[in-house]
Enzyme design. Structure first.
Site, PDB file in Angstrom:
ATOM      1  N   TYR A 136       0.994  -1.537   0.041  1.00  0.00           N
ATOM      2  CA  TYR A 136      -0.189  -0.491   0.050  1.00  0.00           C
ATOM      3  C   TYR A 136       0.623   1.193  -0.105  1.00  0.00           C
ATOM      4  O   TYR A 136       1.896   1.007   1.149  1.00  0.00           O
ATOM      5  CB  TYR A 136      -0.588   0.080   0.999  1.00  0.00           C
ATOM      6  CG  TYR A 136      -2.098   0.978   1.315  1.00  0.00           C
ATOM      7  CD1 TYR A 136      -2.693   1.663   0.109  1.00  0.00           C
ATOM      8  CD2 TYR A 136      -1.791   2.220   2.320  1.00  0.00           C
ATOM      9  CE1 TYR A 136      -3.447   1.851   0.651  1.00  0.00           C
ATOM     10  CE2 TYR A 136      -2.349   3.721   2.265  1.00  0.00           C
ATOM     11  CZ  TYR A 136      -3.269   2.940   1.382  1.00  0.00           C
ATOM     12  OH  TYR A 136      -4.194   4.405   1.755  1.00  0.00           O
TER      13      TYR A 136
ATOM     14  N   ASP B  91      -1.282  -6.966   6.909  1.00  0.00           N
ATOM     15  CA  ASP B  91      -2.093  -6.321   6.549  1.00  0.00           C
ATOM     16  C   ASP B  91      -3.812  -7.099   6.044  1.00  0.00           C
ATOM     17  O   ASP B  91      -3.137  -7.248   4.822  1.00  0.00           O
ATOM     18  CB  ASP B  91      -1.833  -5.496   5.984  1.00  0.00           C
ATOM     19  CG  ASP B  91      -3.069  -4.021   5.688  1.00  0.00           C
ATOM     20  OD1 ASP B  91      -4.107  -4.514   5.485  1.00  0.00           O
ATOM     21  OD2 ASP B  91      -2.065  -2.825   5.319  1.00  0.00           O
TER      22      ASP B  91
ATOM     23  N   LYS C 290     -11.706   0.849   4.699  1.00  0.00           N
ATOM     24  CA  LYS C 290     -12.778   0.268   3.776  1.00  0.00           C
ATOM     25  C   LYS C 290     -13.618  -0.957   3.845  1.00  0.00           C
ATOM     26  O   LYS C 290     -14.377  -0.544   5.071  1.00  0.00           O
ATOM     27  CB  LYS C 290     -11.395  -0.621   3.145  1.00  0.00           C
ATOM     28  CG  LYS C 290      -9.813   0.359   3.007  1.00  0.00           C
ATOM     29  CD  LYS C 290     -10.332   1.289   2.117  1.00  0.00           C
ATOM     30  CE  LYS C 290      -8.902   1.492   2.005  1.00  0.00           C
ATOM     31  NZ  LYS C 290      -7.426   1.999   1.848  1.00  0.00           N
TER      32      LYS C 290
HETATM   33  C1  LIG Z   1      -6.538   2.385   2.817  1.00  0.00           C
HETATM   34  C2  LIG Z   1      -5.284   1.214   3.567  1.00  0.00           C
HETATM   35  C3  LIG Z   1      -4.011   2.053   4.502  1.00  0.00           C
HETATM   36  C4  LIG Z   1      -4.509   3.083   5.405  1.00  0.00           C
HETATM   37  O1  LIG Z   1      -5.485   3.096   5.943  1.00  0.00           O
HETATM   38  P1  LIG Z   1      -6.307   4.463   5.702  1.00  0.00           P
HETATM   39  O2  LIG Z   1      -7.057   4.005   6.532  1.00  0.00           O
HETATM   40  O3  LIG Z   1      -6.572   4.953   4.711  1.00  0.00           O
HETATM   41  O4  LIG Z   1      -5.586   5.608   7.043  1.00  0.00           O
HETATM   42  C5  LIG Z   1      -3.626   0.455   4.584  1.00  0.00           C
HETATM   43  N1  LIG Z   1      -3.331  -0.469   3.980  1.00  0.00           N
HETATM   44  C6  LIG Z   1      -4.213  -0.602   3.177  1.00  0.00           C
HETATM   45  C7  LIG Z   1      -4.162  -1.700   2.847  1.00  0.00           C
HETATM   46  C8  LIG Z   1      -4.679   0.315   2.826  1.00  0.00           C
HETATM   47  O5  LIG Z   1      -5.995  -0.207   1.837  1.00  0.00           O
END
Ligand SMILES: *Cc1c(COP(=O)(O)O)cnc(C)c1O
Length: 394
Positions: free
Chosen positions: A103, A175, A200
């Site tokens: 990311y 993640d 997300k």
């Molecule tokens: C969007 C995202 C992030 C960051 O998260 P935010 O809520 O935008 O701060 C980190 N890792 C992944 C895989 C993401 O899609």
């Protein structure tokens, strides 16, 4: 007869529903109070000051810890805040091994901010055990993986990497944003820490910014609690409520995201405007077998390359149901152009080496009807081909 433990669908739907003893409210209330009265000197209700602990946030955090099979959960003001809190475990002279296809914000945090505190990172294909071993240094403290990666959907064998990490006394961090605990639980495969951009799929409605950390083990959980409180990038009570509200329907949404994405990806594999489609649910995807072994389903995100970079601009102009916007994981379908949006902070040499080039589009497939999405994308691709061919006189 002993009762079977509740399935994940039931646990999700019931988040917070039996925890309000005063009125019996079936959804947990929003406690806005930042200060909590002490019954007497040396006594506490368990709540003192809201940065440290807030009743609404606690219900969310306990639910997340339980869903991810961890010991403690921490809700943060964004996914990036969660990552900053986790990376604060490390300091001057520490080294991390990190997934190569990453990311963009995580890469930026490591390279532009953590680097100022003397933390270095090596980016490797975390599915290549030899590359992992070669990148290990005497000061390596942790391995950080994303699986599937965003946007190229590469799959890492979580259990293999976590076993290797444990052997070398490295902390393993996963993640899990793209699959959620509904489809994949890294701690059960050996991970020490799971992080989510809850903005997300967990939130799921493109209307709350949040991050979640789940830790396994007493020492690590205590250290994370200390960092979470000391850094203070915590989630507000109303956003905690909003996130729980979204999570109650996670199971239903993930099932639909997966079936829609499978329908759309399959459709694109035969479209004349499309070069490649990257989706682990497709049988010829290189990570297909590992993905099936370690997860019970597939994300609603996939990416694809159009045959000609000149198609990109008209495709993004002609989609109408699908929005050209920079996020993923919500009920509404969104299309992203990683090279200029999410991954713009990654140097062009690295981006192109891993395949994030100017023909790549990422599609976060929503929960609309698959046929409507296919019709929208088909029309946009056909219009793009007609425009480009018209302009070159082919
Ligand atoms: C969007 C995202 C992030 C960051 O998260 P935010 O809520 O935008 O701060 C980190 N890792 C992944 C895989 C993401 O899609």
């Amino acid at each position: 007869m002993e009762k079977k433990p509740l399935s994940i669908e039931s646990r999700l739907a019931q988040i917070g529903s039996v925890q309000e003893p005063v009125t019996g409210a079936v959804t947990f209330p929003i406690y806005q109070a930042t200060a909590y009265r002490h019954p007497k000197l040396g006594q506490s209700t368990g709540f003192d000051y809201a940065r440290t602990k807030n009743p609404t946030r606690s219900v969310l955090e306990d639910a997340c810890a339980e869903l991810e099979s961890g010991d403690a959960g921490f809700a943060c003001s964004s996914g990036m805040a969660a990552l900053q809190t986790i990376f604060s475990l490390f300091g001057q002279g520490d080294h991390l091994i990190v997934s190569l296809d990453l990311y963009g914000g995580t890469y930026r945090l490591l390279e532009r901010i953590m680097s100022k505190f003397g933390v270095t990172a090596t980016y490797v294909d975390t599915n290549d055990m030899d590359a992992l071993e070669r990148s290990r240094q005497s000061n390596t403290k942790a391995v950080f993986i994303e699986t599937p990666t965003n946007p190229l959907m590469m799959i890492t064998d979580i259990e293999a990497v976590c076993t290797w990490a444990r052997h070398h006394q490295l902390i393993s961090i996963v993640d899990n944003t793209l699959l959620t605990p509904y489809f994949q639980r890294p701690i059960e495969l050996g991970a020490d820490i799971v992080i989510h951009s809850a903005t997300k799929y967990l939130g799921g409605h493109n209307d709350v910014l949040a991050g979640i950390i789940v830790t396994k083990g007493k020492e690590l959980s205590e250290e994370m609690a200390f960092l979470h409180n000391s850094i203070g990038a915590v989630l507000s009570p109303s956003d905690s409520y909003q996130l729980m509200r979204g999570m109650k329907t996670l199971a239903l949404r993930m099932e639909r995201h997966e079936s829609n994405a499978t329908a759309l990806a399959t459709f694109l594999t035969t479209h004349p405007a499309i070069g490649e489609v990257f989706y682990p649910a497709l049988p010829d995807h290189p990570g297909h077998d590992i993905q099936n072994r370690q997860s019970s389903g597939n994300t609603g995100i996939f990416s694809f390359k159009v045959k000609d970079a000149r198609y990109v601009e008209p495709v993004l102009r002609h989609i109408t149901l699908i929005a050209f916007a920079e996020s993923l994981g919500g009920v509404e379908s969104l299309m992203t152009y990683p090279a200029v949006q999410t991954h713009a902070d990654i140097p062009i040499e690295i981006r192109e080496a891993i395949g994030v080039d100017d023909r790549l589009l990422r599609f976060s497939v929503g929960i609309e009807h698959a046929e409507d999405l296919i019709a929208d994308l088909d029309a946009a691709l056909n219009a793009a081909m007609a425009e480009v061919e018209g302009s070159t006189g082919e």
